[in-house]
Design a protein around this motif. Sequence first.
Motif, PDB file in Angstrom:
ATOM      1  N   ALA A 131      35.109  40.507  33.531  1.00  0.00           N
ATOM      2  CA  ALA A 131      36.082  39.430  33.337  1.00  0.00           C
ATOM      3  C   ALA A 131      37.484  39.881  33.734  1.00  0.00           C
ATOM      4  CB  ALA A 131      36.070  38.982  31.874  1.00  0.00           C
ATOM      5  N   LEU A 132      37.833  41.104  33.394  1.00  0.00           N
ATOM      6  CA  LEU A 132      39.156  41.622  33.737  1.00  0.00           C
ATOM      7  C   LEU A 132      39.317  41.775  35.245  1.00  0.00           C
ATOM      8  CD1 LEU A 132      39.487  44.167  30.818  1.00  0.00           C
ATOM      9  CD2 LEU A 132      41.142  42.352  31.335  1.00  0.00           C
ATOM     10  N   LYS A 133      38.268  42.238  35.905  1.00  0.00           N
ATOM     11  CA  LYS A 133      38.326  42.371  37.361  1.00  0.00           C
ATOM     12  C   LYS A 133      38.535  41.009  38.008  1.00  0.00           C
ATOM     13  CE  LYS A 133      35.834  44.310  41.313  1.00  0.00           C
ATOM     14  NZ  LYS A 133      34.605  45.034  41.756  1.00  0.00           N
ATOM     15  N   ALA A 134      37.823  40.013  37.481  1.00  0.00           N
ATOM     16  CA  ALA A 134      37.954  38.661  38.026  1.00  0.00           C
ATOM     17  C   ALA A 134      39.354  38.085  37.792  1.00  0.00           C
ATOM     18  CB  ALA A 134      36.912  37.738  37.397  1.00  0.00           C
ATOM     19  N   SER A 135      40.012  38.527  36.729  1.00  0.00           N
ATOM     20  CA  SER A 135      41.352  38.030  36.406  1.00  0.00           C
ATOM     21  C   SER A 135      42.439  38.706  37.230  1.00  0.00           C
ATOM     22  CB  SER A 135      41.651  38.244  34.917  1.00  0.00           C
ATOM     23  OG  SER A 135      41.966  39.609  34.653  1.00  0.00           O
ATOM     24  N   GLY A 136      42.075  39.797  37.901  1.00  0.00           N
ATOM     25  CA  GLY A 136      43.059  40.529  38.680  1.00  0.00           C
ATOM     26  C   GLY A 136      43.737  41.643  37.914  1.00  0.00           C
ATOM     27  N   GLN A 137      43.338  41.824  36.645  1.00  0.00           N
ATOM     28  CA  GLN A 137      43.890  42.897  35.828  1.00  0.00           C
ATOM     29  C   GLN A 137      42.776  43.897  35.531  1.00  0.00           C
ATOM     30  OE1 GLN A 137      47.001  43.122  35.214  1.00  0.00           O
ATOM     31  NE2 GLN A 137      47.782  41.043  35.515  1.00  0.00           N
ATOM     32  N   GLY A 143      38.072  40.964  26.420  1.00  0.00           N
ATOM     33  CA  GLY A 143      39.023  41.487  27.396  1.00  0.00           C
ATOM     34  C   GLY A 143      40.296  40.661  27.488  1.00  0.00           C
ATOM     35  N   PHE A 144      40.368  39.555  26.748  1.00  0.00           N
ATOM     36  CA  PHE A 144      41.524  38.660  26.813  1.00  0.00           C
ATOM     37  C   PHE A 144      42.817  39.379  26.421  1.00  0.00           C
ATOM     38  CE2 PHE A 144      44.088  35.358  24.454  1.00  0.00           C
ATOM     39  CZ  PHE A 144      44.576  34.726  25.580  1.00  0.00           C
ATOM     40  N   THR A 163      31.624  45.856  26.576  1.00  0.00           N
ATOM     41  CA  THR A 163      32.469  46.609  27.506  1.00  0.00           C
ATOM     42  C   THR A 163      32.203  46.177  28.940  1.00  0.00           C
ATOM     43  OG1 THR A 163      32.462  48.505  25.999  1.00  0.00           O
ATOM     44  CG2 THR A 163      33.126  48.917  28.269  1.00  0.00           C
ATOM     45  N   ARG A 164      30.916  46.048  29.312  1.00  0.00           N
ATOM     46  CA  ARG A 164      30.565  45.642  30.678  1.00  0.00           C
ATOM     47  C   ARG A 164      31.063  44.231  30.979  1.00  0.00           C
ATOM     48  NH1 ARG A 164      25.792  48.744  29.506  1.00  0.00           N
ATOM     49  NH2 ARG A 164      24.774  46.904  28.597  1.00  0.00           N
TER      50      ARG A 164
END
Length: 225
Positions: free
Chosen positions: A59-65, A28-29, A53-54
């Motif tokens: 990780a993306l949710k935690a990053s704010g994106q 997801g980076f 995918t999960r």
Amino acid sequence: MPSVVVRMLMALSAEAGHSVLEIGTGSGFNAALLSFVCGAENVTSLDVDPELTRRAQRALKASGQQPDVVCADGAGGWRPNAPYDRIIATCSVRTVPLPWLEQTVTGGLLVIPWDTPWCNFGTLIATKQADGTADGSLAPFGSFMLLRAQQVDAELRAGFPGAGQDPERSMTGLSPWSVAGNDLDAQMYEEYVAAGRPGVHRQRLRLTPDGRGTRHEVSVSGTVA
């Protein structure tokens, strides 16, 4: 490799508001970086692996994106959010899937790592033309695993019982080190796009829809010895 990620994103030339399709979510980076530049609502990222995918979604949710992350076979692109101003793949292909070309807007860019049975190296950077084709060149960086749908090596399978043919093998007397001096990246690039012939300074690649898929026509200009 962060340096390759940066090179690919620079080649993509994505801007705020651009609609982007990423093939291969992975961690997801890359999707997070694209979301930061273009806006998460404009980014779609596909991965064929449901567990990846999960993890990427978390990780993306935690990053704010939070771009649109979809578990799907990337070979078909993602028509629900098409068309796209930019398409980028984090996997290599031996032939560009026709849906990717179809789902790119005229003037849009495709940045796609390249692979052949001989060498997995180089990145295609092509612009979608008004006639439905794409025109571009190979940049000397990038080496990725093959798109899942294309992970079949005809040479390895050819000699198996029932395959109907045996592989043909040949040797060359050309030293790979004689092509581009001591610069390994340049040597690999020139061998890859010019079949090991010195003096070639530019190559061009054109993608043409032909009803059966995408045909690749490579022309090399320069002094060929």
